[in-house]
Design a protein around this motif. Sequence first.
Motif: not given
Length: 330
Positions: A48, A100, A102, A128-130, A160, A170-171, A174, A178
């Motif tokens: 993260l 990820l 954030v 991945a992004k949130v 997270a 990861l999925d 993420a 979210r």
Amino acid sequence: MKMLINGAERVVADALRGMAEAHPGLAVDVDNRVITRSDAPVADKVALVSGGGSGHEPLHGGFVGPGMLDAACPGEVFTSPVPDQILRAATSVHGGRGVLFVVKNYTGDVLNFDMAAELAEDEGIEVAKVLVQDDVAVTDSLYTAGRRGTGGTLFVEKLAGAAAEEGAPLDRVAGLARRVADSSRSFGVALGAPSTPAKGGPTFDLPAGELEFGIGIHGEPGRERRAMTGAAEIADVSVAAVLDDLKPTGPLLVLVNGMGGTPLLELYGFHAEVRRALRERGAEVARTLVGNYVTSLDMAGCSVTVCQVDEELLRLWDAPVSTPALRWGR
């Protein structure tokens, strides 16, 4: 204004040097402005990464460590970190299962983290992004298109981070991030303006007899100004703002946050009024955090953040965490 600094141009670098000396569990790259876990990269774990302008401490560097962030990128005061800086953080902590990001919803942060994600993917790192946009006070501001990201960021990073520490892919990390972001709402109140090192004085004018409801963490304008009033009325307005927007149907995490210039004596008194207001509206509180966690330099004021949780999220909240600013279960 009197400030405990050597000069505005040195304030971030000096703070990073101080963090490095105070917290041996962190690896602090002062020149490149990157803070990582000292054991990074952690193999076979989602990493993260977060960051933003300095001046909001302990967000984000104070939340680096087992159970939360793997890296943080502090920009200049109230200024986004740059893409190369974010990329350096991602490559430093990537343990083979992706990263990820954030990201608080401020225009500079969004653009620079997006660019860093493209650069990281060019280097073979899955990203991945949130986007955290929990502030219900205003829809658009000086810094954003849409809602601002504030106290909900702490909930996203903790929950997270706990899932990543358990080895979730990861999925899943993420998706959970979210879900937490979507379930969080915040509302801030200013009793006084922050003073930036560069300016050496207040960033806006707030008369002594007034407060501002809905202020942002950079001093962005809020919803309205009123005559100064007591903690009970401030709590009623704040709780109504977050609950009317979230409309919770389950238990809540509650953050009663100081903006940097409000002592704990006042924050605990304010927390008592927040809990009263929540009870009067039938809200169930599962866990509470009180203190200065998402600040605005020396701004006098407070914010209230709530996040609706279920059994899984409560378990992740209670999971061990070991960072400079948040620590339990170890």
